[in-house]
Motif scaffolding. Structure first.
Motif, PDB file in Angstrom:
ATOM      1  N   GLU A  83       0.826  -1.215   0.000  1.00 32.38           N
ATOM      2  CA  GLU A  83       0.000   0.000   0.000  1.00 32.38           C
ATOM      3  C   GLU A  83       0.854   1.256   0.000  1.00 32.38           C
ATOM      4  O   GLU A  83       0.398   2.332  -0.400  1.00 32.38           O
ATOM      5  CB  GLU A  83      -0.946   0.008   1.202  1.00 32.38           C
ATOM      6  CG  GLU A  83      -0.248   0.080   2.541  1.00 32.38           C
ATOM      7  CD  GLU A  83      -1.221   0.025   3.713  1.00 32.38           C
ATOM      8  OE1 GLU A  83      -2.415  -0.287   3.466  1.00 32.38           O
ATOM      9  OE2 GLU A  83      -0.799   0.281   4.863  1.00 32.38           O
ATOM     10  N   ARG A  99      -0.504  -4.456   2.337  1.00 31.82           N
ATOM     11  CA  ARG A  99      -1.885  -4.155   2.723  1.00 31.82           C
ATOM     12  C   ARG A  99      -2.322  -5.061   3.876  1.00 31.82           C
ATOM     13  O   ARG A  99      -2.041  -6.267   3.871  1.00 31.82           O
ATOM     14  CB  ARG A  99      -2.828  -4.356   1.534  1.00 31.82           C
ATOM     15  CG  ARG A  99      -2.560  -3.415   0.383  1.00 31.82           C
ATOM     16  CD  ARG A  99      -3.538  -3.636  -0.751  1.00 31.82           C
ATOM     17  NE  ARG A  99      -3.193  -2.794  -1.886  1.00 31.82           N
ATOM     18  CZ  ARG A  99      -3.572  -1.528  -2.010  1.00 31.82           C
ATOM     19  NH1 ARG A  99      -4.329  -0.972  -1.062  1.00 31.82           N
ATOM     20  NH2 ARG A  99      -3.216  -0.815  -3.073  1.00 31.82           N
ATOM     21  N   GLU A 100      -3.034  -4.473   4.802  1.00 36.25           N
ATOM     22  CA  GLU A 100      -3.515  -5.242   5.939  1.00 36.25           C
ATOM     23  C   GLU A 100      -4.524  -6.294   5.506  1.00 36.25           C
ATOM     24  O   GLU A 100      -4.606  -7.377   6.095  1.00 36.25           O
ATOM     25  CB  GLU A 100      -4.147  -4.298   6.966  1.00 36.25           C
ATOM     26  CG  GLU A 100      -4.510  -4.978   8.274  1.00 36.25           C
ATOM     27  CD  GLU A 100      -4.990  -3.997   9.324  1.00 36.25           C
ATOM     28  OE1 GLU A 100      -5.228  -4.438  10.472  1.00 36.25           O
ATOM     29  OE2 GLU A 100      -5.116  -2.799   9.006  1.00 36.25           O
ATOM     30  N   ASN A 101      -5.299  -5.990   4.449  1.00 36.28           N
ATOM     31  CA  ASN A 101      -6.316  -6.933   3.972  1.00 36.28           C
ATOM     32  C   ASN A 101      -5.865  -7.704   2.731  1.00 36.28           C
ATOM     33  O   ASN A 101      -6.685  -8.281   2.018  1.00 36.28           O
ATOM     34  CB  ASN A 101      -7.625  -6.204   3.671  1.00 36.28           C
ATOM     35  CG  ASN A 101      -7.460  -5.123   2.598  1.00 36.28           C
ATOM     36  OD1 ASN A 101      -6.346  -4.675   2.323  1.00 36.28           O
ATOM     37  ND2 ASN A 101      -8.562  -4.696   2.005  1.00 36.28           N
ATOM     38  N   GLY A 102      -4.557  -7.743   2.479  1.00 39.95           N
ATOM     39  CA  GLY A 102      -4.050  -8.523   1.349  1.00 39.95           C
ATOM     40  C   GLY A 102      -4.083 -10.012   1.650  1.00 39.95           C
ATOM     41  O   GLY A 102      -3.542 -10.456   2.664  1.00 39.95           O
ATOM     42  N   ARG A 162       4.190  -7.498   7.726  1.00 41.71           N
ATOM     43  CA  ARG A 162       3.694  -6.524   6.751  1.00 41.71           C
ATOM     44  C   ARG A 162       4.768  -5.621   6.181  1.00 41.71           C
ATOM     45  O   ARG A 162       4.474  -4.857   5.261  1.00 41.71           O
ATOM     46  CB  ARG A 162       2.588  -5.672   7.379  1.00 41.71           C
ATOM     47  CG  ARG A 162       1.280  -6.419   7.607  1.00 41.71           C
ATOM     48  CD  ARG A 162       0.188  -5.477   8.055  1.00 41.71           C
ATOM     49  NE  ARG A 162      -0.039  -4.410   7.091  1.00 41.71           N
ATOM     50  CZ  ARG A 162      -0.499  -3.200   7.409  1.00 41.71           C
ATOM     51  NH1 ARG A 162      -0.776  -2.906   8.673  1.00 41.71           N
ATOM     52  NH2 ARG A 162      -0.684  -2.282   6.485  1.00 41.71           N
ATOM     53  N   TYR A 231      -8.195  -7.950  -2.227  1.00 46.25           N
ATOM     54  CA  TYR A 231      -8.431  -6.788  -1.368  1.00 46.25           C
ATOM     55  C   TYR A 231      -9.419  -5.795  -1.981  1.00 46.25           C
ATOM     56  O   TYR A 231     -10.118  -5.067  -1.272  1.00 46.25           O
ATOM     57  CB  TYR A 231      -7.097  -6.088  -1.041  1.00 46.25           C
ATOM     58  CG  TYR A 231      -6.558  -5.220  -2.148  1.00 46.25           C
ATOM     59  CD1 TYR A 231      -6.904  -3.873  -2.234  1.00 46.25           C
ATOM     60  CD2 TYR A 231      -5.697  -5.733  -3.120  1.00 46.25           C
ATOM     61  CE1 TYR A 231      -6.411  -3.066  -3.249  1.00 46.25           C
ATOM     62  CE2 TYR A 231      -5.211  -4.933  -4.128  1.00 46.25           C
ATOM     63  CZ  TYR A 231      -5.559  -3.604  -4.188  1.00 46.25           C
ATOM     64  OH  TYR A 231      -5.080  -2.813  -5.196  1.00 46.25           O
ATOM     65  N   ASP A 232      -9.490  -5.750  -3.313  1.00 47.15           N
ATOM     66  CA  ASP A 232     -10.388  -4.815  -3.990  1.00 47.15           C
ATOM     67  C   ASP A 232     -11.460  -5.561  -4.782  1.00 47.15           C
ATOM     68  O   ASP A 232     -11.919  -5.094  -5.819  1.00 47.15           O
ATOM     69  CB  ASP A 232      -9.560  -3.914  -4.913  1.00 47.15           C
ATOM     70  CG  ASP A 232     -10.325  -2.676  -5.363  1.00 47.15           C
ATOM     71  OD1 ASP A 232     -11.218  -2.217  -4.610  1.00 47.15           O
ATOM     72  OD2 ASP A 232     -10.043  -2.164  -6.463  1.00 47.15           O
TER      73      ASP A 232
END
Length: 537
Positions: A83, A99-102, A162, A231-232
């Motif tokens: 990110e 990314r934390e949500n990767g 991370r 993530y997206d």
């Protein structure tokens, strides 16, 4: 007798049934799978990102995986698995924050250690990654790749889950662009460790991009489906993407016109005018970093004689190729680097200023000096090329030029794209071979490295010049941008004087794009990731 209550009931039931059918139809339309059908110009040789070598593979891999950074729809470097990032004051240490949500496609988090594993595997000599030398800017990369250091001594480490730290040997202005290359895409370590070379099979492969591998039928199709853990994912408009290996570009055009393909990469350039007239607005031609050239086997007589190589180059009428064979979808090339590279002034090529007749006269004289031609030794040449209408017509035209101008005996040999490049990379015997190069990043080094003796993957001509290698090495070690560009200019002057490769044309990207495809942006990188595409019926 007619009963009005029965008629009213029938009307009510009919209206209700109609409404129900309409509702079902609307629901079905709303839930119908959104499929993007991509013509991809050829069959991939591998889906192992670290063994890949050409663009039809990259097109698929960039849908399956996110690197630390990636090209956006406009071809600009953008955050991807990372990110954000920072750079040390001396320009040699990058720290990437993931990314934390990767997540991987199995729901597991993407970790910095996954990238450490991937870079180490790529530089490990046991992997035999053909693009390994591309990453020699990484600390200790060359020594690791040549076996003098162990992979765990590579300048890549996980600070924590991370944060990834990458240390370079020296400042590398194009490093972020380099990370967009498909070979820098990450691997899921348990997947590779469990399945070995079979980790790429459907059902085995775990990826972190917008799509997952669902089906692979060699020679027919590769199907990807949306990755729910991406993530997206909420902004990915497609349910699936099907890549078709449309190496037969004429057949691909027919499939596109029949509505069987939503886009197609490459089409016969001699059909450009016809297609523009027939498919108004659906034909896309755009400048990009790409060169069409012929590699000459510089280790094999008579092509090891620079006079012969130069004569062959001079005898080629590039204007004819650009206008008559390529239909205006390319421009003549007289050097290795394409136009449009920022802050770079290429060397002047004196022969490029001559008329074609003068060039041909000079070619005959050089060949005579080398002992070939009428009354001297016969010049026999075999041109190898990968199958396509344009490649065939180009080879036929060049063969006619060499026959008429130089009296050469020229034969042609074609094979599919996968076999063609495998033959060259595996050091098969050849005289002259068609090749193309698409820039991995917008820097002259990415074109001039084609001539490095250490480049095992794409120095097809087997060119070896210690002076050239030394100048290129010095450019790598030079921090001043202007001085670095001067060294690259000097290196290009050297390789164009030796001419182990014959530049032919700078190509435009050629695509057919249906009006129902939205989000498809022309860009000089010629990268079109499916995550930005939507299909509007």
């Amino acid at each position: 007798m007619h009963d009005p209550r029965q008629a009213g009931l029938r009307t009510f039931l009919g209206t209700t049934l109609l409404a129900l059918l309409v509702s079902i139809g609307l629901c079905a339309a709303a839930t119908a799978e959104v499929v993007y059908r991509r013509g991809n110009a050829g069959e991939p040789k591998t889906l192992d990102q670290q063994l890949t070598t050409f663009d039809v593979e990259a097109n698929i891999l960039r849908d399956l995986y996110d690197g630390l950074v990636a090209y956006d729809a406009k071809g600009k470097v953008a955050p991807a698995a990372a990110e954000s990032w920072s750079l040390s004051k001396d320009g040699t240490v990058y720290t990437f924050t993931l990314r934390e949500n990767g997540k991987w496609s199995n729901g597991e988090p993407v970790k910095a250690s996954d990238f450490v594993f991937s870079f180490r595997r790529m530089l490990d000599p046991q992997t035999a990654a053909r693009y390994a030398s591309l990453y020699y800017p990484l600390k200790n990369a060359e020594k690791v790749n040549k076996g003098s250091l162990k992979p765990d001594e590579l300048g890549v480490r996980a600070v924590d889950d991370r944060r990834l730290e990458i240390t370079l040997e020296r400042q590398t202005p194009y490093f972020l662009e380099l990370l967009t290359h498909q070979t820098a895409l990450p691997l899921y370590p348990p997947n590779v460790e469990k399945f070995g070379k079979d980790f790429m099979r459907p059902g085995n492969l775990v990826s972190n991009g917008a799509f997952m591998l669902a089906e692979y039928v060699p020679g027919d199709r590769i199907k990807l489906v949306k990755n729910p853990y991406y993530y997206d994912a909420k902004d990915v408009k497609l349910d699936s993407v099907i890549f078709y290996p449309t190496e037969d570009s004429a057949a691909a055009v027919r499939r596109f016109m029949a509505g069987e393909l939503d886009t197609n990469y490459q089409f016969p350039v001699d059909q450009l005018a016809f297609l523009r007239e027939k498919l108004d607005g659906q034909v896309r031609t755009a400048p990009y970093l790409a060169i069409e050239y012929y590699a000459l086997n510089s280790q094999k007589p008579p092509f090891n004689d620079p006079r012969v190589r130069h004569a062959l180059s001079l005898a080629i009428d590039r204007d004819f190729l650009a206008n008559q064979i390529w239909g205006g979808a390319a421009v003549p090339a007289y050097r290795l680097t394409p136009p449009g590279l920022s802050n770079y002034t290429p060397p002047k090529i004196a022969d490029a200023e001559l008329s074609q007749l003068d060039r041909e006269d000079k070619a005959k004289e050089l060949l005579r000096q080398a002992g070939y031609g009428p009354g001297l030794k016969p010049l026999k040449i075999e041109i190898r090329y990968n199958t396509s209408d344009t490649n065939q017509k180009t080879a036929t035209a060049v063969a006619d030029m060499w026959k008429s101008v130089l009296g050469a005996d020229v034969t042609l040999l074609n094979s599919d794209i996968k076999s063609h490049y495998a033959y060259l990379q595996n050091k098969g015997d050849f005289d002259v071979a068609r090749a193309g190069w698409v820039g991995d990043y917008a820097d002259p080094q990415n074109f001039l490295f084609l001539g490095l003796s250490s480049n095992a993957v794409s120095n097809y001509s087997r060119y070896k010049n210690p002076a050239y290698d030394a100048t290129m090495k010095k450019s790598d070690e030079t921090l001043d941008p202007a001085a670095r560009m001067q060294l690259l200019q000097q290196a290009e002057g050297t390789i164009m004087q030796d001419e182990p490769v014959v530049p032919l044309l700078y190509r435009a990207s050629l695509h057919l794009v249906s009006p129902k495809v939205k989000g498809y942006e022309d860009n000089v990188q010629n990268v079109h990731r499916s995550r930005y595409i939507s299909i509007v019926p």
